[in-house]
Design an enzyme around this catalytic site. Structure first.
Site, PDB file in Angstrom:
ATOM      1  N   ILE A   1     -13.163 -23.768  60.618  1.00  0.00           N
ATOM      2  CA  ILE A   1     -13.269 -24.996  59.828  1.00  0.00           C
ATOM      3  C   ILE A   1     -14.391 -24.689  58.844  1.00  0.00           C
ATOM      4  O   ILE A   1     -15.559 -24.644  59.221  1.00  0.00           O
ATOM      5  CB  ILE A   1     -13.574 -26.226  60.701  1.00  0.00           C
ATOM      6  N   PRO A   2     -14.038 -24.434  57.578  1.00  0.00           N
ATOM      7  CA  PRO A   2     -14.968 -23.773  56.638  1.00  0.00           C
ATOM      8  C   PRO A   2     -16.069 -24.659  56.055  1.00  0.00           C
ATOM      9  O   PRO A   2     -16.124 -24.915  54.855  1.00  0.00           O
ATOM     10  CB  PRO A   2     -14.025 -23.259  55.554  1.00  0.00           C
ATOM     11  N   CYS A   3     -17.004 -25.073  56.903  1.00  0.00           N
ATOM     12  CA  CYS A   3     -18.126 -25.880  56.435  1.00  0.00           C
ATOM     13  C   CYS A   3     -19.031 -25.076  55.496  1.00  0.00           C
ATOM     14  O   CYS A   3     -19.765 -25.657  54.700  1.00  0.00           O
ATOM     15  CB  CYS A   3     -18.906 -26.436  57.616  1.00  0.00           C
ATOM     16  N   HIS A   4     -18.943 -23.746  55.559  1.00  0.00           N
ATOM     17  CA  HIS A   4     -19.758 -22.909  54.671  1.00  0.00           C
ATOM     18  C   HIS A   4     -19.333 -23.041  53.212  1.00  0.00           C
ATOM     19  O   HIS A   4     -20.066 -22.640  52.318  1.00  0.00           O
ATOM     20  CB  HIS A   4     -19.695 -21.442  55.109  1.00  0.00           C
ATOM     21  N   ARG A   5     -18.174 -23.619  52.940  1.00  0.00           N
ATOM     22  CA  ARG A   5     -17.686 -23.782  51.571  1.00  0.00           C
ATOM     23  C   ARG A   5     -18.215 -25.050  50.895  1.00  0.00           C
ATOM     24  O   ARG A   5     -17.876 -25.328  49.753  1.00  0.00           O
ATOM     25  CB  ARG A   5     -16.148 -23.784  51.556  1.00  0.00           C
TER      26      ARG A   5
END
Length: 176
Positions: free
Chosen positions: A134-138
């Protein structure tokens, strides 16, 4: 019953958590909120089918391919609001970023509200229990600041570069 296993990655050891059918957690060693949804009674089980699927997903990801979150049975534990934010994160494409404010606007629209606090979204993003997938780094600040990644801003930047994002306008707060 909860189970866990580990996975060696270029970012350090990852800990995966699951309930037997779903992936419920993935944390980078040392990150903030590490193991937040993993009870102390969790049992190590390396060959659980969901862990095998996740390790294969991570193998593809770290070899430069672009697997999608929807390819895995995910079940992040959190409030209805947090789960909505995490769902929105899954729609940010590889090589792109989104601002907390844009996520807040989309969340407000989905919830039938006039507005939503970027800080509330930041709290949900920061408590994402399934990092990387779940790409929270984006998610970045509206001004391009690299803030709010529980795994650390340097790892956030590494992931964005790995995914081919244009990082030229991004910066660490407080640094030139």
């Amino acid at each position: 019953m909860k189970f866990y296993t580990t996975y060696p990655s270029p970012l350090g050891q990852l800990t995966l958590a699951g309930d037997g059918d779903y992936l419920t957690g993935l944390w980078i060693e040392g990150q903030k909120y590490f193991g937040s949804t993993l009870p102390e009674t969790a049992e190590r089980l390396d060959d659980l089918a969901v862990f095998e699927q996740t390790k294969e997903w991570l193998d593809r990801y770290f070899s430069g391919r672009r697997p999608l979150p929807a390819e895995l049975p995910l079940k992040p534990e959190g409030s209805e609001f947090r789960r909505l934010v995490w769902e929105l994160l899954c729609h940010i494409p590889y090589g792109k970023t989104a601002a907390y404010k844009a996520i807040a606007e989309e969340a407000a629209e989905r919830m039938g509200r006039k507005s939503m606090s970027s800080q509330a979204v930041g709290g949900a993003v920061g408590h994402n229990p399934i990092s990387i997938i779940i790409p929270c780094h984006r998610v970045v600040g509206t001004d391009g600041s690299l803030t709010g990644y529980a795994g650390g801003a340097e790892k956030k930047l590494w992931l964005l570069k790995w995914e081919g994002a244009d990082v030229s306008g991004l910066f660490f707060p407080g640094k030139p």
